[in-house]
Write an enzyme that holds these catalytic residues in place. Structure first.
Site, short mmCIF file in Angstrom:
data_model
loop_
_atom_site.label_atom_id
_atom_site.label_comp_id
_atom_site.label_asym_id
_atom_site.label_seq_id
_atom_site.Cartn_x
_atom_site.Cartn_y
_atom_site.Cartn_z
N CYS A 87 -1.36 15.38 -7.64
CA CYS A 87 -2.64 14.84 -7.18
C CYS A 87 -2.62 14.77 -5.65
O CYS A 87 -1.60 14.41 -5.06
CB CYS A 87 -2.84 13.46 -7.78
N CYS A 121 -5.40 5.78 -12.01
CA CYS A 121 -5.03 5.89 -10.60
C CYS A 121 -4.41 4.57 -10.16
O CYS A 121 -5.05 3.51 -10.26
CB CYS A 121 -6.26 6.20 -9.74
N GLN A 163 -15.91 -1.34 2.88
CA GLN A 163 -14.48 -1.11 2.91
C GLN A 163 -13.94 -1.10 1.48
O GLN A 163 -14.31 -1.95 0.67
CB GLN A 163 -13.77 -2.20 3.72
N ASN A 209 -21.03 -6.28 7.51
CA ASN A 209 -19.67 -6.71 7.21
C ASN A 209 -19.03 -7.50 8.35
O ASN A 209 -18.33 -8.49 8.12
CB ASN A 209 -18.82 -5.48 6.88
N ASP A 237 -17.38 0.50 15.36
CA ASP A 237 -16.68 0.83 14.12
C ASP A 237 -17.25 2.15 13.60
O ASP A 237 -17.91 2.20 12.56
CB ASP A 237 -16.86 -0.29 13.09
N CYS A 244 -10.79 4.56 12.07
CA CYS A 244 -10.07 5.03 10.88
C CYS A 244 -9.46 6.41 11.11
O CYS A 244 -8.98 7.03 10.15
CB CYS A 244 -11.00 5.06 9.66
#
Length: 446
Positions: free
Chosen positions: A72, A151, A277, A311, A375, A401
């Site tokens: 995977c 998973c 998130q 958020n 962000d 990120c």
């Protein structure tokens, strides 16, 4: 060939060197290991190889707990104990800062990584690819599907629903036309919403199959069809009947967000396909770190230029003077406004715009933010940084990120006479090579 692995690079691959100095990249290895590898692909400047044998395993190596690991493409660091994963990510970040010439300015301000509360079962949303009725993840670097039954990164509620769905005749009726499947957990209710990326508009028999799924699986809050080339819908839940509903209101998700300094617990709603998130517990730690960096006094004006459904904007509004949230997605702004109203927050204002245009509009309106909160998506905010002009805000907080676009944007901000006051790696995605960072910059005095 035999190799000694020098380090792990961005992307999670181990780097070793052939006797003539040629770089060889290998998955599934750890620094310091001696391994036997076989070359899979040759490039002009490096070779790709696959692991054949461990001759000297690293002490931090473990047997990956997932039976699909290596086939995977979802995880690439599961063969390392969790503390070693954090050390690898920190080393990747430090090396990247050194390579772009920022080490002297940033490394003294770089704190130890912020570990995730849970290294497994943390994702409250997963997306599975579907081919010929089989669902799973693409193998690394390919479009070959690896079917999965569970998973280890997904929350237990998601795995339980997926295992039930696979046995249900309703899913078997639907699966032939489904291209991708997304399962979202509502953290507040514990129920789940499924989104089907369908090859066409669903037929009556498929709508009935979806309704039967909702009726037979109590954990399933509802199901949304996302047909290719058509508007989303219908939206089906237990009470809707097979015709479904025209809008997704019954499929709203809600997250609970404690704002400890204000002794308040916010509940924020969002649509299943809206951004949130995926690691709820780590998102809370990231919010606490944001407060720690900013040390709000209650008077600041904050501009949150990628605000989503609120958020960060709404928790900040409880601790500062006012917050102005900007986002280009209409649904995000719609939900941000609803969340402000539902939580009785009246010092948070939202507008739909691209980040740079939103900041310009604030300045035209006479609003001079004390703090910019950035962000952005993985592509970063290069254009915004390039367009920043006087009067520049005293502080900028950047949450990223993607470390490559982060250092690019950071270089642009340092060129504007900012300096890094604090930086920390926040491990939002354990078992993977992905790196999230939060950085606070302050404006140097002329």
């Amino acid at each position: 060939m035999l190799l000694t692995i020098e380090k792990i690079i961005a992307g999670g691959l181990g780097l070793g060197r052939r006797e003539d100095g040629c770089t060889v990249l290998v998955p599934g290895v750890l620094p310091g290991e001696e391994v036997r590898v076989r070359v899979r692909r040759r490039h002009r400047r490096f070779l790709e190889a696959e692991l054949q044998e461990h001759l000297r395993p690293a002490p931090a190596r473990r047997q990956p707990p997932c039976p699909f690991y290596g086939r995977c493409g979802g995880c690439d660091l599961q063969h390392a104990l969790y503390p070693a994963q954090l050390a690898i990510k920190q080393q990747i970040l430090e090396e990247l800062l050194q390579r772009v010439g920022l080490a002297a300015q940033v490394l003294p301000r770089l704190a130890a990584p912020l570990a995730a509360p849970a290294e497994f079962n943390y994702r409250q949303r997963i997306r599975l690819q579907v081919e010929q009725g089989r669902a799973g993840f693409f193998q690394s670097g390919s479009r070959q599907l690896q079917p999965i039954s569970t998973c280890l990164l997904a929350r237990p509620e998601i795995n339980a629903l997926w295992q039930e769905m696979q046995q249900h005749k309703g899913w078997r009726q639907l699966a032939g036309q489904v291209k991708a499947l997304e399962i979202n957990l509502d953290p507040v209710s514990g129920r789940l919403v499924v989104m089907l990326r369908h090859g066409r508009r669903p037929r009556p028999a498929e709508r009935r199959a979806a309704w039967q799924l909702c009726r037979d699986l109590p954990a399933l809050q509802g199901l949304a069809f996302l047909p290719a080339g058509h508007a989303a819908g219908p939206f089906i839940d237990q009470r809707s009947g097979p015709e479904g509903r025209p809008g997704p209101e019954a499929l709203q998700l809600t997250m609970s967000l404690p704002v400890v300094p204000a002794a308040v617990n916010l509940e924020l709603g969002f649509e299943p396909w809206g951004f949130s998130q995926v690691n709820e517990e780590q998102n809370r730690q990231l919010l606490a770190l944001l407060f720690e960096f900013l040390q709000p006094t209650g008077r600041e004006i904050v501009a949150d230029l990628h605000c989503g459904m609120g958020n960060f904007s709404l928790p900040l509004a409880l601790l500062v003077g006012e917050v102005h949230g900007v986002d280009l997605q209409a649904a995000a702004i719609r939900w941000a406004r609803r969340n402000a109203e539902a939580n009785r927050i009246n010092n948070c204002y939202f507008s739909r715009a691209e980040a740079g245009q939103g900041l310009a509009a604030l300045q035209v309106g006479g609003i001079r933010p004390d703090v910019l909160l950035l962000d952005p998506p993985r592509t970063g905010c290069k254009e915004l940084v390039a367009a920043l002009a006087e009067p520049l805000p005293p502080r900028i907080v950047m949450i990223s990120c993607d470390p490559a676009t982060m250092v690019r944007d950071l270089s642009g901000l340092l060129a504007l006479n900012y300096q890094v006051a604090a930086m920390r790696l926040v491990d939002m995605f354990p078992q993977t090579h992905h790196i999230e960072t939060i950085t606070m910059l302050t404006k140097s005095q002329p």
